[in-house]
Design an enzyme around this catalytic site. Structure first.
Site, PDB file in Angstrom:
ATOM      1  CB  THR A  70      -0.989  -0.126   0.821  1.00 53.52           C
ATOM      2  OG1 THR A  70      -1.777  -1.003   1.262  1.00 53.52           O
ATOM      3  CG2 THR A  70      -2.156   1.314   1.426  1.00 53.52           C
ATOM      4  CE1 TYR A  91      -0.691 -10.605   1.398  1.00 53.80           C
ATOM      5  CE2 TYR A  91       0.718  -8.259   0.651  1.00 53.80           C
ATOM      6  CZ  TYR A  91      -0.089  -8.915   0.409  1.00 53.80           C
ATOM      7  OH  TYR A  91      -0.883  -7.766   0.277  1.00 53.80           O
ATOM      8  CE  LYS A 135      -2.353  -8.018   3.748  1.00 56.00           C
ATOM      9  NZ  LYS A 135      -2.064  -6.714   3.393  1.00 56.00           N
ATOM     10  CB  ILE A 149      -2.927  -6.369   7.623  1.00 54.66           C
ATOM     11  CG1 ILE A 149      -1.570  -6.991   9.199  1.00 54.66           C
ATOM     12  CG2 ILE A 149      -1.925  -5.651   7.004  1.00 54.66           C
ATOM     13  CD1 ILE A 149      -0.006  -7.518   8.509  1.00 54.66           C
TER      14      ILE A 149
END
Length: 290
Positions: A46, A128, A156, A199
């Site tokens: 992000t 992730y 995540k 998250i």
């Protein structure tokens, strides 16, 4: 260590001269934590880290780490290689480390890679898992193998929805291993299955509401959780209707939170109609859903 609650991956705001807007970044970090987030993620996808210079990445990390220290909040930092991990300090609670993308090493290769990273990392790792970006799927059994690596403290989980492996994983979650939802529109059902937190980039727009959603599921308050989850899923779909974080930045800028909506290539500005729809669903200045 324990990772529970809401973790918010920060954008990198830019000013009119394409410089990192550090004051806006600091205020956004403070406001997000004040609204109820347990911690922040710096230099995740992000934040557009691949478009930042090394000096910009260091500066962003310094600002966010300073806020987390002052607010007694946990900091997770995006770091995917031994070199990147080696630069992390004790200001970092954990590294968010992507399953190797593009090469599709197979599940045995993923486990071997995380075993290697865990052996050299100065901080714990959060894997992730985002197969629609990496091209690499992971079964519930493989995630349990990752959880057995001492330094891998969580995941995540952004598998693209709730599938059989999701149900399998959540039915027998590894002990002392955080399952943090990473698919914003699906966070409510994942919390209902027992996820420990999330998250969630969408929480940049409505941090208090996402924090309240996680609290409601933790407390078993389904009367609050269910309708709020429906509203937040709709908001998340709108915020991800164009590549992240283009819509989030446009909405935050429109409401005066950041100085420009600028993103760096290869990202481009979203269509005005997409931004308009997202703005109709939330007001970031008051963190109030419409």
């Amino acid at each position: 260590m324990t990772l529970t609650g809401l973790y918010v991956p920060l954008i990198t705001p830019f000013d009119d001269n394409d410089k990192v807007a550090l004051d806006a970044l600091e205020k956004l970090a403070v406001d997000t934590l004040t609204a109820g987030a347990a911690g922040l993620v710096a230099l995740g996808t992000t934040a557009e880290p691949s478009s930042l210079s090394e000096a910009e990445r260091r500066t962003v990390l310094d600002v966010v780490a300073g806020v987390c220290h002052a607010q007694n909040a946990q900091l997770i930092v995006g770091a995917n290689t031994p070199d990147a991990l080696a630069k992390l300090t004790d200001r970092t609670a954990a590294a968010l480390t992507l399953v190797p993308p593009f090469v599709r090493p197979g599940e045995r290769g993923v486990v071997a890679y995380f075993e290697h990273l865990a052996a050299v990392s100065p901080v714990p790792l959060v894997a992730y898992h985002v197969p629609y970006r990496t091209g690499q799927s992971l079964s519930a059994a493989t995630i349990r193998r990752l959880a057995a690596i001492r330094a891998v403290v969580g995941i995540k989980y952004a598998a693209g929805g709730i599938d059989e492996d999701t149900v399998d994983l959540m039915a027998e979650q590894p002990a002392d291993f955080a399952v943090l939802g990473g698919d914003d529109p699906f966070i409510a059902p994942l919390l209902a299955l027992g996820a420990t937190g999330g998250i969630l980039a969408s929480a940049l727009v409505a941090p208090a509401e996402f924090a309240a959603l996680l609290d409601a599921y933790r407390e078993g308050d389904l009367g609050t959780a269910r309708p709020l989850g429906h509203k937040l899923a709709k908001l998340s779909r709108a915020l991800f209707a164009a590549p992240n974080p283009t819509v989030i930045k446009a909405v935050l800028h429109a409401c005066g939170t950041i100085p420009t909506p600028a993103v760096r290539l290869p990202l481009v500005q979203p269509e005005a109609s997409i931004v308009r729809t997202a703005r109709e669903l939330a007001d970031p200045r008051s963190s109030g859903l419409r």
